[in-house]
Write a protein that holds these residues in place. Structure first.
Motif, PDB file in Angstrom:
ATOM      1  N   GLU A 874       0.833  -1.204   0.000  1.00  0.00           N
ATOM      2  CA  GLU A 874       0.000   0.000   0.000  1.00  0.00           C
ATOM      3  C   GLU A 874       0.872   1.260   0.000  1.00  0.00           C
ATOM      4  OE1 GLU A 874      -3.683  -1.993   2.575  1.00  0.00           O
ATOM      5  OE2 GLU A 874      -2.471  -0.400   3.413  1.00  0.00           O
ATOM      6  N   ARG A 875       1.990   1.200   0.748  1.00  0.00           N
ATOM      7  CA  ARG A 875       2.871   2.369   0.779  1.00  0.00           C
ATOM      8  C   ARG A 875       3.485   2.637  -0.591  1.00  0.00           C
ATOM      9  NH1 ARG A 875       8.065   3.472   1.099  1.00  0.00           N
ATOM     10  NH2 ARG A 875       8.627   1.261   1.091  1.00  0.00           N
ATOM     11  N   ARG A 876       3.900   1.593  -1.323  1.00  0.00           N
ATOM     12  CA  ARG A 876       4.447   1.765  -2.664  1.00  0.00           C
ATOM     13  C   ARG A 876       3.414   2.357  -3.613  1.00  0.00           C
ATOM     14  NH1 ARG A 876       7.722  -3.980  -3.439  1.00  0.00           N
ATOM     15  NH2 ARG A 876       9.361  -3.574  -1.880  1.00  0.00           N
ATOM     16  N   GLU A 877       2.160   1.872  -3.528  1.00  0.00           N
ATOM     17  CA  GLU A 877       1.115   2.434  -4.404  1.00  0.00           C
ATOM     18  C   GLU A 877       0.924   3.916  -4.125  1.00  0.00           C
ATOM     19  OE1 GLU A 877      -1.569  -1.683  -4.869  1.00  0.00           O
ATOM     20  OE2 GLU A 877      -2.306   0.027  -3.710  1.00  0.00           O
ATOM     21  N   LEU A 878       0.976   4.274  -2.822  1.00  0.00           N
ATOM     22  CA  LEU A 878       0.831   5.697  -2.481  1.00  0.00           C
ATOM     23  C   LEU A 878       2.013   6.504  -3.024  1.00  0.00           C
ATOM     24  CD1 LEU A 878      -0.470   5.430   1.208  1.00  0.00           C
ATOM     25  CD2 LEU A 878      -1.777   6.131  -0.812  1.00  0.00           C
ATOM     26  N   GLU A 879       3.230   5.946  -2.978  1.00  0.00           N
ATOM     27  CA  GLU A 879       4.374   6.672  -3.520  1.00  0.00           C
ATOM     28  C   GLU A 879       4.238   6.869  -5.021  1.00  0.00           C
ATOM     29  OE1 GLU A 879       7.886   5.333  -0.376  1.00  0.00           O
ATOM     30  OE2 GLU A 879       7.790   4.490  -2.394  1.00  0.00           O
ATOM     31  N   GLU A 880       3.774   5.826  -5.751  1.00  0.00           N
ATOM     32  CA  GLU A 880       3.572   5.967  -7.197  1.00  0.00           C
ATOM     33  C   GLU A 880       2.531   7.042  -7.495  1.00  0.00           C
ATOM     34  OE1 GLU A 880       4.537   1.297  -8.378  1.00  0.00           O
ATOM     35  OE2 GLU A 880       2.513   2.127  -8.553  1.00  0.00           O
ATOM     36  N   THR A 881       1.460   7.076  -6.675  1.00  0.00           N
ATOM     37  CA  THR A 881       0.438   8.115  -6.866  1.00  0.00           C
ATOM     38  C   THR A 881       1.031   9.502  -6.631  1.00  0.00           C
ATOM     39  OG1 THR A 881      -1.189   6.528  -6.065  1.00  0.00           O
ATOM     40  CG2 THR A 881      -1.872   8.839  -6.154  1.00  0.00           C
ATOM     41  N   ASP A 883       4.173  10.356  -7.073  1.00  0.00           N
ATOM     42  CA  ASP A 883       5.037  10.684  -8.212  1.00  0.00           C
ATOM     43  C   ASP A 883       4.219  11.170  -9.392  1.00  0.00           C
ATOM     44  OD1 ASP A 883       7.312   7.913  -7.560  1.00  0.00           O
ATOM     45  OD2 ASP A 883       7.236   9.974  -6.774  1.00  0.00           O
ATOM     46  N   MET A 884       3.076  10.499  -9.652  1.00  0.00           N
ATOM     47  CA  MET A 884       2.223  10.941 -10.777  1.00  0.00           C
ATOM     48  C   MET A 884       1.688  12.349 -10.525  1.00  0.00           C
ATOM     49  SD  MET A 884       0.172   7.373 -11.513  1.00  0.00           S
ATOM     50  CE  MET A 884      -0.907   8.173 -12.686  1.00  0.00           C
ATOM     51  N   LEU A 885       1.288  12.604  -9.275  1.00  0.00           N
ATOM     52  CA  LEU A 885       0.774  13.948  -8.954  1.00  0.00           C
ATOM     53  C   LEU A 885       1.874  14.993  -9.094  1.00  0.00           C
ATOM     54  CD1 LEU A 885      -1.459  13.106  -5.852  1.00  0.00           C
ATOM     55  CD2 LEU A 885      -2.217  13.675  -8.165  1.00  0.00           C
ATOM     56  N   ARG A 886       3.120  14.618  -8.730  1.00  0.00           N
ATOM     57  CA  ARG A 886       4.215  15.574  -8.894  1.00  0.00           C
ATOM     58  C   ARG A 886       4.435  15.910 -10.357  1.00  0.00           C
ATOM     59  NH1 ARG A 886       8.791  13.245  -4.700  1.00  0.00           N
ATOM     60  NH2 ARG A 886       7.778  13.920  -2.768  1.00  0.00           N
ATOM     61  N   LYS A 887       4.394  14.866 -11.232  1.00  0.00           N
ATOM     62  CA  LYS A 887       4.559  15.115 -12.668  1.00  0.00           C
ATOM     63  C   LYS A 887       3.461  16.033 -13.184  1.00  0.00           C
ATOM     64  CE  LYS A 887       6.948  10.761 -13.609  1.00  0.00           C
ATOM     65  NZ  LYS A 887       6.877   9.479 -14.330  1.00  0.00           N
ATOM     66  N   GLU A 888       2.179  15.749 -12.774  1.00  0.00           N
ATOM     67  CA  GLU A 888       1.080  16.606 -13.239  1.00  0.00           C
ATOM     68  C   GLU A 888       1.250  18.023 -12.703  1.00  0.00           C
ATOM     69  OE1 GLU A 888      -2.283  13.021 -13.393  1.00  0.00           O
ATOM     70  OE2 GLU A 888      -2.475  14.670 -11.989  1.00  0.00           O
ATOM     71  N   LEU A 889       1.745  18.135 -11.446  1.00  0.00           N
ATOM     72  CA  LEU A 889       1.958  19.462 -10.884  1.00  0.00           C
ATOM     73  C   LEU A 889       3.029  20.220 -11.666  1.00  0.00           C
ATOM     74  CD1 LEU A 889       1.376  21.479  -8.632  1.00  0.00           C
ATOM     75  CD2 LEU A 889       3.124  20.360  -7.246  1.00  0.00           C
ATOM     76  N   ASN A 890       4.096  19.520 -12.102  1.00  0.00           N
ATOM     77  CA  ASN A 890       5.135  20.175 -12.909  1.00  0.00           C
ATOM     78  C   ASN A 890       4.564  20.642 -14.233  1.00  0.00           C
ATOM     79  OD1 ASN A 890       7.096  19.784 -10.986  1.00  0.00           O
ATOM     80  ND2 ASN A 890       7.706  17.775 -11.798  1.00  0.00           N
ATOM     81  N   LYS A 891       3.742  19.774 -14.873  1.00  0.00           N
ATOM     82  CA  LYS A 891       3.123  20.177 -16.136  1.00  0.00           C
ATOM     83  C   LYS A 891       2.218  21.397 -15.924  1.00  0.00           C
ATOM     84  CE  LYS A 891       3.177  15.527 -18.137  1.00  0.00           C
ATOM     85  NZ  LYS A 891       2.341  14.424 -18.634  1.00  0.00           N
ATOM     86  N   THR A 892       1.416  21.399 -14.836  1.00  0.00           N
ATOM     87  CA  THR A 892       0.528  22.529 -14.565  1.00  0.00           C
ATOM     88  C   THR A 892       1.333  23.794 -14.319  1.00  0.00           C
ATOM     89  OG1 THR A 892      -0.994  20.961 -13.554  1.00  0.00           O
ATOM     90  CG2 THR A 892      -1.404  23.295 -13.133  1.00  0.00           C
ATOM     91  N   GLU A 893       2.452  23.652 -13.582  1.00  0.00           N
ATOM     92  CA  GLU A 893       3.293  24.819 -13.309  1.00  0.00           C
ATOM     93  C   GLU A 893       3.873  25.378 -14.596  1.00  0.00           C
ATOM     94  OE1 GLU A 893       3.546  26.187 -10.508  1.00  0.00           O
ATOM     95  OE2 GLU A 893       5.133  27.650 -10.827  1.00  0.00           O
ATOM     96  N   GLN A 894       4.302  24.475 -15.518  1.00  0.00           N
ATOM     97  CA  GLN A 894       4.845  24.931 -16.806  1.00  0.00           C
ATOM     98  C   GLN A 894       3.760  25.625 -17.613  1.00  0.00           C
ATOM     99  OE1 GLN A 894       7.985  24.764 -17.610  1.00  0.00           O
ATOM    100  NE2 GLN A 894       7.658  25.821 -19.532  1.00  0.00           N
ATOM    101  N   ALA A 895       2.514  25.065 -17.587  1.00  0.00           N
ATOM    102  CA  ALA A 895       1.419  25.711 -18.329  1.00  0.00           C
ATOM    103  C   ALA A 895       1.096  27.084 -17.745  1.00  0.00           C
ATOM    104  CB  ALA A 895       0.177  24.803 -18.295  1.00  0.00           C
TER     105      ALA A 895
END
Length: 950
Positions: A874-881, A883-895
């Motif tokens: 469960e902890r690994r799944e939360l870490e993957e989630t 990481d995905m949110l961080r990537k989306e946040l970077n894309k949103t910040e760039q936009a």
């Protein structure tokens, strides 16, 4: 001051200057650099230690800092120029320390004052650094450097024009990316006109530099076709040959040879040179430079001759020049002055004798000359011995060459250093290759067998003997033998002895064990040492294989060395090599070695597997290191306070790439352009590698056709050798049968020795083997007598043992009685043990109960581990989630950043439109007032309330 202490003081001064750039730290650093320059630091870069590497890196960083003092930078550049004294050091400064980019940045910083001594100093060091070195198009400040060079070449300032031309010639040679960049510039036509005007310059060096640049840029273009057409090319050849022979110095001669080598790579120009009527005279004058004692000039001349040998139409002409006999004037001069060369001036030499002198020179001072002379002779003898008829001059030269080649195989000692051993292995490889080539190059040509190696022959005696023969005109007037056997092979087999080849292989293997870089799989440059060592050993064994049927004891020595366990390392290196010739030589020898009883096949397999595993590991590590190794350094510093932040960002980038993390840097520290530069550099390197591989493929195809011809010859010779082997086998069987008959009749034939002596004379050809068997028989008889004496001694010992057996029987009876007494004690002990076994059973029941409790506890522990694994998943799944949110946040910040940029641009446009609208309204009001005045004048009425609003 000691070198280590000086380096430590220099490193401390660099660190202090980096932390606090002041007048005091600058003066201290300059003093330390000047002290290091006064010491002998030629081997500083090649030592491989960490302290010199850190010092050089720090000096390069200080030199590239725009805030550094020009005097300090000049002192550092002078020290770096002192370090770049040989080819390996220059390559290390260019590739490992990125000195080319640093010097280009220094030139760019002072481009406004091109006549400054620091700029001239940097240009001179860059010219030395980039000679025969490929500079990538993506290198920092390379575009600015090219623009600076083109500007100053067209400025007609003689002080700076020559180093700029030399550096431009280095950059344009074999570099298609830089050539394309220069051709794409707007002022390239004016640059071409300036270069053409330089062809009439008074300095030969300027003319050579200009021709080199024009050849690199326009050789395959329309401009090059006009410059190097049939009308001008003969004048160009004459000019280049004159510059080579009568140049201003070694530098001019070096660039002239490079120019002619580049021109010969064009098939059209090579064809023009084959039709050049003065070619033989020019080559004779060029080979006259080999009479001197300067290794650099001789190396460039040999490089030119090797390039000429690559043109099929010129090779025969070159053979005529090299192997030509002495002319009448030379013979007369030698007859009148037998002591010339000692007191009466330089001794005239034939071209072939000059080559022989250079190939026999010491390895320390003229390594490249010796190897290139061997390569050149291999090419020339291939051409000279390939025809149906061979000139007596060539055969006499081969007769003179063989003792000198065999002298080169001597003198190897394990006490020598690694560099000296590598040089000797390289020369051994070339010498054995040339000997093998002589063996297979001709068949059935007459040759003199007058010169032998029964006594040691010095090179000076050989040269004097050859010159005296040339003076007397006896190059082709000696006796010739006409037999069906190949006379060249007979000459080689007569002069090569088995002991020489055996001692050579033994010395190489002994040196391999005594020097660590040659014994194990190396790291870095040591891999080349192992490859060179393996090639030397295998080439020598290949020569022994070719001569084992003609030289006495060669076959025995050959098979003895194949079964030596020390041969595992050369075989494993050869079979895993990337050189096709080395692999084929190793396989051919392996076919001979595999059937032998003592050949270490298992050890060889383990060694090959270890080499393959090592290469696989190196490949994996190189893939991980490629991003760090090829990231170009950032451009020079813009502000003094930004240097530390830039260095930290680059170090952070390297650390994250090595640890495998994703790059997440702040906006301005790491730019996307740096990553693009990395991949552009990688792509250009791959493109260059592809072109080199294509050229190598064509060369290998030509070598393959030649190898097929040699294989056909080898098969024919092998068939002849097998027929001779079968005949010798039948003779051997007959001799063995005769030996058995003689042994049976030996007892009855003792009284008939005198009468059978006449018959024995007819069997002298078989007597050698019989004598050897007789010696073995005597040895066996002596061994039998020894065994007989041992047998009598053994009988005496047996009698002694019988007496000792009787005494032992008595002791056995006594022991039997004591055994009965011990049995009674044993019965008592058994009863006691039965009582204790009952106690043990009760203890075992308690132990089983406790084991059941432990089993229950283990089941509870397993259930806890299952719960822990579920929580970890469960902890690994939360870490993957996350990481995905961080990537989306970077894309949103760039936009969001892009949207802000667009909004700012739209606001700017709105302000501009508002200003324009206000201007239009002012103009409209003016026009309205003018219309009102015109209307009032036309109606003749004065109305104050005229309304002409639109």
């Amino acid at each position: 001051m000691d070198m280590t202490m000086c380096l430590k003081s220099l490193l401390l001064a660099i660190q202090q200057h980096r932390d606090c750039m002041s007048t005091q730290t600058t003066a201290k650093l300059q003093k330390q650099v000047e002290e290091l320059s006064g010491l002998k630091c030629d081997q500083l870069l090649s030592s491989g230690k960490m302290l010199p590497s850190e010092c050089v890196s720090g000096l390069v960083e200080v030199a590239g800092n725009p805030n550094s003092s020009p005097v300090l930078v000049g002192t550092i550049v002078a020290l770096l120029a002192q370090l770049a004294h040989d080819e390996d050091s220059r390559e290390m400064l260019h590739s490992s320390y990125n000195l080319t980019s640093t010097l280009a940045s220094v030139i760019h910083q002072h481009s406004a004052t091109p006549g400054e001594p620091l700029v001239l100093q940097c240009l001179q060091v860059l010219q030395k650094l980039t000679y025969n070195t490929r500079v990538f198009h993506s290198t920092n400040y390379i575009h600015e450097l090219i623009a600076f060079l083109m500007t100053n070449i067209q400025s007609h300032n003689d002080d700076i024009t020559m180093p700029c031309l030399g550096l431009m010639a280095n950059l344009c040679r074999y570099n298609h990316s830089i050539q394309g960049h220069i051709k794409s510039l707007d002022n390239v036509k004016a640059f071409y006109r300036t270069l053409v005007n330089f062809l009439a310059h008074n300095s030969l060096t300027v003319v050579v530099f200009t021709l080199s640049i024009l050849a690199g840029l326009t050789l395959n273009d329309k401009v090059g076709e006009k410059l190097f057409d049939a009308k001008n090319i003969h004048q160009t050849f004459q000019l280049v040959f004159n510059i080579i022979v009568n140049g201003d110095g070694t530098l001019t001669r070096k660039y002239s040879v490079d120019l002619l080598v580049d021109l010969l790579k064009s098939p059209k120009i090579a064809d023009y040179l084959t039709r050049y009527e003065h070619f033989s005279a020019c080559v004779s004058q060029v080979m006259g430079l080999l009479h001197g004692k300067e290794p650099d000039s001789a190396a460039k001349v040999l490089e030119l001759l090797l390039a000429v040998c690559s043109v099929s139409g010129l090779r025969a002409l070159l053979c005529g020049v090299v192997f030509q006999p002495a002319g009448p004037r030379l013979r007369a001069g030698l007859g009148r002055r037998p002591g010339a060369g000692r007191d009466g001036g330089p001794k005239p030499e034939l071209p072939g004798l000059s080559l022989l002198r250079w190939l026999s020179g010491p390895l320390e001072s003229a390594e490249s000359c010796s190897l290139k002379a061997l390569q050149l002779l291999s090419e020339l003898l291939e051409e000279a011995l390939a025809g149906d008829s061979v000139s007596p001059c060539v055969l006499s030269f081969v007769e003179m060459l063989l003792p000198a080649l065999l002298e080169l195989l001597k003198g190897l000692r394990s006490a020598q250093g690694d560099a000296q051993l590598r040089r000797h292995c390289l020369r051994t490889t070339h010498v054995t290759h040339l000997l093998i080539h002589i063996l297979h190059a001709s068949a059935g040509h007459p040759v003199s067998l007058r010169l032998t190696l029964s006594h040691p022959v010095s090179l000076r005696l050989i040269l004097s003997h050859s010159v005296s023969r040339a003076a007397s005109g006896s190059w082709g007037g000696h006796e010739t033998t006409h037999s069906s056997e190949d006379q060249t092979r007979a000459l080689v087999s007569r002069q090569v002895c088995a002991q020489l080849c055996l001692s050579q292989v033994e010395s190489l293997l002994a040196c391999c064990q005594d020097n660590s870089p040659l014994t194990s799989q190396p790291h870095g440059s040591d891999g080349d040492h192992v490859q060179v060592f393996a090639e030397a050993v295998l080439k020598t064994l290949d020569l022994m294989s070719k001569l084992r049927g003609q030289v006495k004891d060669m076959e025995t020595s050959f098979y003895r060395m194949l079964q030596d366990q020390r041969m595992v390392s050369p075989f494993s290196v050869a079979l895993t090599s990337h050189h096709r010739d080395t692999v084929q030589t190793g396989l051919a020898l392996l076919v001979e070695a595999t059937p032998l009883p003592d050949f270490p096949s298992l050890i060889l397999g383990e060694s090959i597997a270890a080499n393959n595993a090592y290469r696989q590991r190196e490949l994996e590590l190189s893939v991980k290191r490629v991003a760090v190794e090829e990231v170009p350094p950032t451009r020079s510093f813009t502000l003094s306070d930004s240097s530390n932040s830039s260095s930290k960002s680059v170090n952070s980038l390297i650390e994250k790439i090595q640890n495998g993390f994703e790059l997440q840097e702040p906006g301005e520290d790491v730019r996307v352009s740096e990553i693009i530069d990395v991949y552009e550099q990688k792509l250009s390197a791959l493109a260059a590698k592809e072109s080199r591989l294509q050229d190598l493929l064509e060369a290998k195809a030509l070598a393959l056709s030649q190898a097929d011809r040699l294989i056909a010859q080898n098969r024919q010779q092998k068939a002849q050798a097998e027929a001779e082997a079968r005949q010798l086998g039948s003779l051997l069987k007959e001799a063995a049968r005769r030996r058995e008959q003689l042994q049976a009749e030996l007892g009855s034939q003792v009284q008939e020795v005198e009468r059978s002596r006449a018959d024995t004379q007819e069997l002298l050809q078989h007597n050698g083997r019989l004598q050897q068997d007789s010696l073995e028989h005597q040895a066996l008889k002596g061994a039998y007598n020894t065994l007989l004496s041992r047998f009598s001694e053994a009988e005496q010992q047996l009698k002694d043992l019988h007496t000792s057996q009787a005494s032992l029987t008595k002791q056995t009876d006594a022991l039997r009685r004591s055994h009965e007494a011990l049995r009674l004690q044993h019965d008592k002990t058994v009863s006691v043990l039965e009582e204790r076994e009952s106690k043990v059973k009760s203890l075992q029941s308690d132990l089983q109960q406790r084991g059941d409790d432990i089993t229950a506890l283990r089941e509870q522990l397993k259930a806890g581990e299952v719960q822990a694994k579920e929580k970890e998943r469960e902890r690994r799944e939360l870490e993957e989630t996350v990481d995905m949110l961080r990537k989306e946040l970077n894309k949103t910040e760039q936009a969001r950043k892009d949207a802000n940029i667009r909004a700012s641009s739209l606001e700017l446009q709105k302000d501009q439109v508002a200003v324009k609208l206000k201007q239009k309204e002012d103009e409209l009001n003016k026009h309205s007032a003018m219309i009102a005045m015109i209307h009032s004048l036309s109606s003749g009425k004065t109305k104050n309330d005229v309304n002409l609003s639109l």
